[in-house]
Design an enzyme around this catalytic site. Structure first.
Site, PDB file in Angstrom:
ATOM      1  N   TYR A 155      21.840  18.850  61.739  1.00 23.22           N
ATOM      2  CA  TYR A 155      20.681  19.686  61.388  1.00 23.22           C
ATOM      3  C   TYR A 155      20.820  20.230  59.955  1.00 23.22           C
ATOM      4  O   TYR A 155      19.877  20.158  59.158  1.00 23.22           O
ATOM      5  CB  TYR A 155      20.594  20.836  62.400  1.00 23.22           C
ATOM      6  CG  TYR A 155      19.376  21.704  62.285  1.00 23.22           C
ATOM      7  CD1 TYR A 155      18.128  21.250  62.712  1.00 23.22           C
ATOM      8  CD2 TYR A 155      19.464  22.994  61.763  1.00 23.22           C
ATOM      9  CE1 TYR A 155      17.007  22.063  62.628  1.00 23.22           C
ATOM     10  CE2 TYR A 155      18.351  23.811  61.669  1.00 23.22           C
ATOM     11  CZ  TYR A 155      17.121  23.351  62.106  1.00 23.22           C
ATOM     12  OH  TYR A 155      16.013  24.146  62.017  1.00 23.22           O
TER      13      TYR A 155
ATOM     14  N   LYS B  95      18.332  19.413  56.736  1.00 25.94           N
ATOM     15  CA  LYS B  95      17.596  20.462  56.026  1.00 25.94           C
ATOM     16  C   LYS B  95      18.002  20.508  54.553  1.00 25.94           C
ATOM     17  O   LYS B  95      17.155  20.687  53.667  1.00 25.94           O
ATOM     18  CB  LYS B  95      17.819  21.813  56.709  1.00 25.94           C
ATOM     19  CG  LYS B  95      17.265  21.880  58.128  1.00 25.94           C
ATOM     20  CD  LYS B  95      15.771  21.580  58.171  1.00 25.94           C
ATOM     21  CE  LYS B  95      15.135  21.872  59.517  1.00 25.94           C
ATOM     22  NZ  LYS B  95      13.690  21.613  59.512  1.00 25.94           N
TER      23      LYS B  95
END
Lengths: 245, 78
Positions: free
Chosen positions: A152, A156
């Protein structure tokens, strides 16, 4: 200021807490919004509660053909596309040592690759119009890291780097490309955290509360506005002070 | 001069803001007319719109001069 009348927007992940708040915020400022997501019933519910005659475009962003079709569908439905909000995101948390290849690949595909594909598709009509706003919703975790979220955090941070590159490519055409990095926002994703972790988190947030979807929507309205035309390649951190970057 | 050539040159003059007499068929968009890679992308989109042709990326990469553009359009327009 920040009037979006006459503008159109595509919001991915529009049935979620942050996505629906952004869609509502843009619509309240006068934009006509296309809501995308995987859950059609949830999208219908969001469409029912926001104004401005929204359009619903269900799409599964893990399917690259669906991703590539989405911007053309939005342009067709809305007549043009001024604002793209890359908001859809998933988590597949696991310690790196235990992380499966699919857990890594799913998150990168949906959070990062779909963001690139949608941006690439949106740039064409935006170049023609000599106006555009691409806003990707990242995360404080992309800047600070977080255990269990290697995939994740990478996705990002990847969106941030991508946005800076795109911003330089198209700045001269009146197209801005920015990110909003929420901290901990009250949503289904944060509700799923164990209470002990929530309490520990609160101790790290100087504002003393979790963020709300509307906190992010306000940032999105600003970056989408004509007034923000000189802001590009930036990440606006909206996190109650939990990380000052 | 063909009709395609006239229309291509007009688009080039408009998009790049160059003098019409500099837009010869031999002129290179980048070397002679001061275009950058983004200008080329825009020019290709403008040609697609003007002539109703689809110029795929691999063909677009080969269009470096005004003549390349005219020839591609003449060979591919409906």
């Amino acid at each position: 200021m920040f009037d979006l009348s006459g503008m159109t927007a595509l919001v991915t992940g529009a049935s979620g807490g942050i996505g629906s708040a952004i869609a509502r915020g843009l619509a309240e400022r006068g934009a006509r919004v296309a809501l995308s997501g995987t859950r059609e019933a949830a999208l219908q519910a969001v469409a029912g509660e926001i104004g401005g005659d929204p359009v619903i475009l269900p799409a599964n962003l893990s399917d690259s053909a669906a991703v590539d079709g989405l911007v053309p569908q939005a342009v067709e439905a809305l007549g043009k596309l001024d604002i793209l909000i890359n908001n859809a995101g998933v988590t597949r948390d696991n310690l790196a040592m235990r992380m499966k290849d699919e857990e890594w690949a799913d998150v990168i595909r949906i959070n990062l690759e779909a963001g690139f594909r949608l941006s690439r598709a949106a740039l064409k009509p935006m170049m023609r119009a000599k106006f555009g706003r691409i806003i990707s919703i990242t995360s404080v975790v992309g800047a600070t890291g977080n255990p269990g979220q290697a995939n994740y955090a990478a996705s990002k941070a990847g969106l941030v780097g991508m946005s800076k590159a795109l911003a330089q490519e198209v700045a001269s055409r009146n197209i801005t490309v920015n990110c909003i990095a929420p901290g901990f926002i009250r949503s289904a994703m944060t509700d799923a955290l164990p209470d002990s972790q929530k309490e520990a988190l609160m101790g790290r947030i100087p504002a003393g509360r979790l963020g709300e979807g509307d906190d992010i929507a306000a940032a999105a309205v600003y970056l989408a506005s004509r007034e923000a035309g000189y802001v590009t390649g930036q990440t606006l951190h909206v996190n109650g002070g939990m990380a000052m970057l | 001069m063909s009709e395609t050539a006239d229309r291509v040159k007009k688009i080039v003059v408009e998009h790049l803001g160059v003098e019409a007499d500099k837009v010869t068929e031999d002129a290179s968009f980048i070397d002679d007319l001061g275009a950058d890679s983004l200008d080329i992308v825009e020019l290709v989109m403008a040609f697609e719109e003007e002539f109703g042709v689809e110029i795929p990326d691999d063909a677009a990469e080969k269009i470096t001069t005004v003549r390349d553009a005219i020839e591609y359009i003449d060979n591919n327009k409906a």
